[in-house]
Scaffold this motif. Structure first.
Motif, PDB file in Angstrom:
ATOM      1  N   THR A  74       0.823  -1.206   0.000  1.00  9.47           N
ATOM      2  CA  THR A  74       0.000   0.000   0.000  1.00  9.47           C
ATOM      3  C   THR A  74       0.861   1.262   0.000  1.00  9.47           C
ATOM      4  O   THR A  74       0.672   2.166  -0.810  1.00  9.47           O
ATOM      5  N   VAL A  75       1.833   1.301   0.914  1.00  4.39           N
ATOM      6  CA  VAL A  75       2.638   2.512   1.084  1.00  4.39           C
ATOM      7  C   VAL A  75       3.480   2.811  -0.159  1.00  4.39           C
ATOM      8  O   VAL A  75       3.563   3.957  -0.606  1.00  4.39           O
ATOM      9  N   ILE A  76       4.083   1.777  -0.720  1.00  3.38           N
ATOM     10  CA  ILE A  76       4.944   2.013  -1.881  1.00  3.38           C
ATOM     11  C   ILE A  76       4.090   2.442  -3.071  1.00  3.38           C
ATOM     12  O   ILE A  76       4.481   3.309  -3.856  1.00  3.38           O
ATOM     13  N   ALA A  77       2.904   1.887  -3.173  1.00  5.30           N
ATOM     14  CA  ALA A  77       1.977   2.327  -4.227  1.00  5.30           C
ATOM     15  C   ALA A  77       1.599   3.805  -4.032  1.00  5.30           C
ATOM     16  O   ALA A  77       1.564   4.579  -4.990  1.00  5.30           O
ATOM     17  N   GLN A  78       1.327   4.186  -2.787  1.00  6.27           N
ATOM     18  CA  GLN A  78       0.981   5.587  -2.522  1.00  6.27           C
ATOM     19  C   GLN A  78       2.127   6.516  -2.929  1.00  6.27           C
ATOM     20  O   GLN A  78       1.902   7.558  -3.553  1.00  6.27           O
ATOM     21  N   LEU A  79       3.335   6.131  -2.548  1.00  2.00           N
ATOM     22  CA  LEU A  79       4.496   6.970  -2.861  1.00  2.00           C
ATOM     23  C   LEU A  79       4.731   7.042  -4.368  1.00  2.00           C
ATOM     24  O   LEU A  79       5.054   8.088  -4.920  1.00  2.00           O
ATOM     25  N   PHE A  80       4.535   5.925  -5.045  1.00  2.09           N
ATOM     26  CA  PHE A  80       4.758   5.861  -6.490  1.00  2.09           C
ATOM     27  C   PHE A  80       3.751   6.732  -7.231  1.00  2.09           C
ATOM     28  O   PHE A  80       4.115   7.569  -8.068  1.00  2.09           O
ATOM     29  N   VAL A  81       2.481   6.538  -6.903  1.00  2.00           N
ATOM     30  CA  VAL A  81       1.426   7.279  -7.610  1.00  2.00           C
ATOM     31  C   VAL A  81       1.580   8.777  -7.392  1.00  2.00           C
ATOM     32  O   VAL A  81       1.390   9.582  -8.298  1.00  2.00           O
TER      33      VAL A  81
END
Lengths: 918, 280
Positions: A648-655
């Motif tokens: 979840t967190v890495i997706a948030q940072l990526f997006v």
């Protein structure tokens, strides 16, 4: 012919020829493929397999299948599908972030759905009574309690978004629904029922030589067996380990076993035969040898030596020193010397190690619960003597890891069995095997001397820590390098010497466990700090404020941070809570004493710091991403989510960094063939290190897109019907993705980026830059001690954590809650005794009734190295908990416990000693 | 019944049977007795309460029973977890004969008896005599426990149960005590029964302590009661991962004190409410 008929989730099912002693959990999982039933212990100790029978929660592992003849059986799937409370609970668990790894979640939801419905609104106690039979090792239970109450209309949950939310905004975890529904596939959920089954033959002795008998006749006499594997069958190197210079653990012992539970052989057979497999019938004869059972024995003269290569049973050592501690201690107004001991601590994740392997297109495919897929693959290549293309490791969902699933467990046996038989194979450790054979937290024996000036400034610290590293190296070297760097605590200590030593004994290997030795060191230090403050008559919080690190103040390694040091802010955040709880405790104790109540309230405090990433070693993460023709962005994210929330967190940072409006995100992997190496899920590094790599990757993707649009890097971009457009400022440029050429990876744009934290090696005095960033924490524990029985109940925690930048508040709180629960377990009840506590009723971890309300205070002192300033958190969360509890026990009743865990026996003995002393 | 003489094995809640099942253990015929209606449920008969062998802990908790059974109900609530209480049976708890069986101390404090169904008929054994050692019971091949019988108790009886463990749920006790105390109209203790579990191979009554309580005013016990380690010296606790022997003795004495105070307090409440009813 026996026919079992029952209603499963409202539909009649018929199963023929179920053996009399088959458990319902097995019938449901293997004959009916209801893999949403999770099995953690097969003994009723964990409750993960809870189902409803005629509406009542029971453990499916403790129910004979034939006992449900003509009855109604409901699983999580049925409970949620039928709507009503089951569906409300599922929604509430998702929004309330009540699931982390998810292995216990179906059992939790089903137990909650089976709560007696007497029409009344349930209280917190009702919820605890209903869920007391389900263990959770990740969440600390508080979000589960809140979610169950909310599903019954009690209390509000903070608003949480579905879909990828910007950093800082609370969002549901991307894998939350499947965890709650039990459809997330863990290690034992992949294999088809007909897969061959692998079972391990293990040493019953801590140290023994052995001779394997006539295997050909054994296989001939047992036609269900496909093959037997021993050390002779390893084509490559029969050794594994995590540090190249310490590869010392055999897959199969060759002539001598070094701990109870060490593998000597594996038997592979058909599932029907293996169901009855009795390792005691395996042809092996043992010659028990005198074992080295603890560090004192190991370091004694003439001690038996575990390995020729490690002289004096010492695996390795570490050292950090600066200034002149002896002189500073001499000059100090007061100084104290203390010694402190801790026990083996078991990770006790609810999912035992499990996996499945098969040969596909000439390649060995190993599915297993792991925290380190690339490291697993590299080890398997060495063990199997295969080229890089020969093995792919696909991590399954991981039902809790906490460090132990960094090491190989089932993987080499699965890979070898699949290779030799060329058939699909599966292996799931029993709870006993899991506890016997996988890594533990190092027991520590610590002695320290610490001084302070009359003004309450620390003056000199000498620290020596011995760590019982068990029979093999595992992560022992990481503990000895990390501990001396951290043993000062988050304080300015100009004159310092810290030494660490990893000692080999005939016990299960000690490895990585949330904090790598720092929780043990912190328990010793923070209780001693409390004593110093008390002797000087300075308030414990004030004393810490006078000594805490700051920007511009050197650490014991001589590292000076110009920014990002957040310990003062953490301590200051506790000031009002500290005063309030201490005052309340005083008043309460006066009243209790007057009415003869044996309870005494106590409030304690401890602070902590923790360096994120490997200690003074390279620690890169690589992330790949691409944009497809259809306009979807695909994130190849190899950082394994073990429940903490990196998906979840890495997706948030990526997006957030990609910043192309309306672009959908797909997650690919983790899988060593499709995701590059994002490093291990350890050392609190995924948000920081992999998060940075993900943002770098997003930015570079964005640059490529912007360049194709002839736009600036910061242009506002959005996706509209297969076209990326530059928006705002009247700009009408756009890019038709379908018109672009697709590369061999299937993308129209793609890129790969690596981030490696800027650290330097330490010199022989331990000076240098071991970590690019530290995270900081301070916690207050409030406890009640029953002075008649020596029992301790935690009443409240207040936890202040500097996380740099909050990416997802729910996940941050979840880490804090879960860390506190494990810290509480370590402080009060957890003690693994090799060969004795091999199950979850002799080895106790906290239940839902043991974790009190936790107030979290989140500090954002940004760090320039972190993504948006974020810092790691996963391990920081449990470091201050044990010493805060020990200090609270002292505040309650005047005793100092210096041997963990603080069991009722130890507390009462200390109380009696104090009573005699006075 | 005929199966039980050969390789047959009786099973009910399976909460001890299945965890004890090892890979490789050969299993004969399993005789599941949970669907025999005669063996289930709670009812009053003549001079005793009859608790059917396969009555689960949950059924016991839900069944309306006199105040004297409060200790037993409290124990039922502390058996493992709701899951275990829904499956586990009262006779199973006794027949498993664990020193830490939660049901045994409160049943001892209630002077419970075990009804054994034999091929020839049935016999009744005192619970104290039925459990003969760790994992040992006085049950011959071919026999089956059919019920637990609890003699009717005086109306003014209070009871209690205290279980000491290192965590809240799913815990095997370090020590546990159940007390049942009956008082006469004047509030004098006529019959104190205290049993301690987990501190000896078989849970045991504490006759000396009981003698010291009999004849005392219940109210004075509530106000002040000392129980010394010497008074529980007949216990023979072991040292294990849960606690030292010394600790268990100390804890047993303290738990006896607290359990007796609670039971005495409940007995006086009972007395007060009976008096009130009489006055009406």
């Amino acid at each position: 012919m026996n026919l079992l008929r029952f209603n499963l989730n409202g539909r009649e099912v018929k199963v023929a020829d179920v053996p009399a002693a088959e458990r319902l959990s097995e019938t449901l999982r293997e004959r009916l493929l209801r893999r949403e039933i999770k099995v953690g212990c097969n003994a009723g100790d964990c409750g993960a397999c809870t189902v409803l029978i005629n509406g009542d929660p029971v453990c499916a592992c403790l129910t004979l299948s034939h006992q449900v003849q003509q009855r109604d059986v409901a699983t999580i799937a049925g409970q949620v599908a039928q709507g009503g409370i089951g569906a409300r609970l599922a929604d509430s668990f998702l929004a309330g972030a009540a699931a982390q790894c998810g292995i216990c979640t179906p059992g939790m939801v089903v137990s909650a759905a089976g709560m007696p419905a007497n029409g009344a609104t349930p209280s917190e106690t009702d919820v605890k009574d209903a869920l007391g039979g389900v263990l959770c090792r990740c969440t600390g239970y508080r979000k589960i309690i809140d979610s169950v109450l909310h599903a019954h209309g009690v209390g509000d949950l903070p608003a949480s978004k579905s879909g990828i939310a910007p950093p800082g905004i609370r969002m549901n975890r991307v894998d939350g629904s499947r965890k709650i529904l039990g459809t997330d596939e863990f290690g034992d959920d992949i294999a088809p029922p007909e897969a061959l089954v692998v079972k391990i033959v293990r040493s019953p002795y801590a140290r023994a030589t052995f001779t394997i008998g006539d295997l050909d006749s054994y296989v001939k006499e047992n036609p269900g067996i496909s093959c037997v594997l021993t050390a002779r069958d390893i084509p490559g190197i029969n050794r594994f380990g995590v540090f190249p210079q310490f590869v010392d653990q055999p897959v199969f012992a060759e002539s001598e076993t070094r701990f109870v539970g060490e593998a000597v052989a594996a038997v592979v057979g058909n599932p029907e035969f293996m169901w009855w497999f009795d390792p005691n019938g395996f042809p092996v004869s043992w010659q028990e040898l005198p074992a080295v059972s603890n560090m004192d024995d190991a370091l004694a003269e003439n001690a038996a030596q575990l390995h020729d290569r490690y002289a004096g049973n010492t695996l390795c050592s570490g050292r950090v020193c600066t200034g002149d501690p002896a002189e500073a201690l001499e000059a100090a107004e007061i100084s104290i010397s203390r010694s402190f001991r801790t026990s083996f601590v078991e990770h006790a994740y609810i999912e035992p190690e499990a996996g499945f392997a098969c040969v596909k297109d000439g390649k060995l495919v190993v599915h297993a619960c792991t925290q380190a897929p690339h490291m697993d693959r590299d080890s398997l290549l060495d063990i199997l003597a295969l080229p890089e293309s020969g093995v792919v490791v696909v991590p399954t969902a991981v039902g809790g890891g906490f460090g132990s699933k960094l090491d190989l467990s089932v993987q080499p046996y699965l890979a070898l069995a699949a290779k030799v038989t060329d058939r699909p194979v599966r292996l799931c450790y029993s709870r006993t095997e899991s506890m016997q054979s996988t890594t533990k937290r190092h027991p520590a024996s610590i002695s320290l001397r610490i001084g302070a000036s009359a003004e309450g400034k620390l003056s000199g610290l000498e620290f020596r820590g011995l760590f019982d590293t068990g029979a093999y190296s595992s992560w022992g070297p990481a503990v000895t390098s990390r501990v001396p760097v951290h043993a000062s605590g988050p304080y300015e200590v100009r004159d310092y010497q810290a030494m660490s030593q990893a000692v080999l004994t005939n016990s299960a290997p000690s490895g990585a466990f949330r904090g790598f030795g720092v929780p043990q060191a912190s328990a010793a230090l923070e209780t001693a700090i409390d004593e110093l403050a008390q002797e000087l008559g300075i308030d414990a919080l004030e004393f810490r404020l006078r000594n805490c690190l700051d920007n511009g103040v050197p650490t014991v390694c001589g590292q000076v941070f110009s920014q990002g040091v957040g310990i003062r802010a953490c301590l200051q955040a506790l000031e009002s809570g500290w005063t309030k709880t201490r005052t309340e405790a005083f008043e309460l104790n006066v009243e209790r004493e007057s009415r003869g109540d044996p309870l005494r309230r106590g409030v304690g405090l401890a602070a902590a710091w923790y360096g994120c990433g490997n200690t003074a070693l390279p620690n890169p993460s690589t992330i790949r991403a691409g944009i497809r023709r259809d306009g979807a962005a695909v994130l190849h994210q190899g950082a394994v989510d073990i429940g903490q929330g990196s998906n979840t967190v890495i997706a948030q940072l990526f997006v957030d960094a990609l910043a192309i409006e309306n672009m959908e995100l797909e997650l690919a992997g983790a899988d060593t063939d499709i995701t590059p190496d994002a490093g291990k899920t350890s050392a609190s590094r995924q948000t920081y290190v992999s998060g940075n790599a993900a943002r770098m990757c997003a930015s570079s993707l964005r640059r490529q897109v912007a360049r194709s649009l002839n736009a600036g890097e910061d242009a506002a971009l959005s996706l509209d019907g297969g076209r990326i457009e530059v928006t705002g400022s009247g700009d009408r440029r756009s890019l038709d993705l379908a018109s672009l050429p697709v590369n061999e990876s299937g993308y129209v744009f793609d890129c790969q980026e690596t981030y490696n934290p800027p650290t330097t090696p330490l010199n022989e005095s331990g000076q240098g830059r071991p970590y690019a960033q530290f995270g900081y924490a301070a916690q207050i524990a409030v406890v009640d001690v029953d002075v008649g029985l020596g029992t301790v109940a935690a009443v409240q925690f207040i936890a202040a954590h500097d996380v740099g930048k909050i990416i997802n508040p729910s996940l941050v709180e979840g880490q804090i809650h879960g860390g506190i629960a494990q810290g509480l377990g370590m402080a009060l009840m957890e003690e693994f005794v090799p060969g004795v506590t091999n199950n979850l009723h002799d080895y106790l971890v906290p239940t839902i009734g043991d974790i009190p309300p936790i107030e979290t205070i989140l500090i954002e002192e940004p760090d320039i190295h972190g993504p948006l300033g974020a810092k790691g958190l996963g391990e920081h969360v449990l470091i201050p908990t044990a010493p805060a509890i020990l200090n609270a026990i002292h505040h309650a009743c005047g005793i100092r416990i210096r041997s963990l865990p603080a069991t009722p026996s130890r507390i009462l003995a200390a109380l009696k000693e104090t009573a005699i002393g006075s | 019944m005929s199966q039980l003489d050969g390789d047959g094995q009786v099973v009910a809640g399976c909460t001890d049977f299945l965890p004890g099942l090892r890979r490789g253990s050969r299993i004969g015929t399993l005789v599941d007795i949970t669907r025999i209606p005669e063996l289930r449920g709670i009812r009053i008969e003549m001079d005793h309460w009859r608790i059917g062998a396969t009555t689960t802990w949950t059924e016991l908790i839900k069944h309306p029973l006199p105040k004297a059974f409060e200790g037993l109900k409290l124990a039922a609530r502390e058996v493992g977890s709701v899951q275990i209480q829904n499956s586990g049976t009262i006779a199973g708890n006794i027949c498993n004969a664990s020193p830490a069986a939660d049901g045994v101390p409160p049943l001892l404090a209630l002077d419970a008896k075990v009804e054994v169904c034999t091929p020839a008929g049935s016999r009744v054994v005192d619970l104290e005599d039925f459990i003969t050692g760790v994992r040992r019971i006085a049950l011959k091949p071919g026999e089956l426990v059919s019920a637990i019988l609890v003699p009717s108790v005086a109306e003014s009886t209070g009871s209690s149960f205290l279980k000491l463990g290192s965590r809240k749920y799913l815990v095997i006790s370090i020590a546990m005590v159940s007390a049942a105390i009956s008082v006469d109209r004047s509030g004098t203790i006529t019959d104190a029964r205290i049993a301690v579990g987990s501190c000896s191979p078989v849970a045991t009554r504490m006759p000396e302590l009981e003698k010291a309580l009999n004849g005392r005013q219940a109210r004075s016990v509530v106000d002040r009661l000392e129980v010394t380690v010497d008074q529980v010296a007949s216990l023979a606790p072991i040292k294990d991962v849960r606690g030292s022997a010394e600790y268990r003795i100390h804890a047993a004495a303290e738990l006896c004190r607290r359990a007796a105070i609670q039971a005495a307090g409940r007995a006086t409440c009972e007395l007060a409410s009976t008096d009130a009813e009489t006055a009406e």
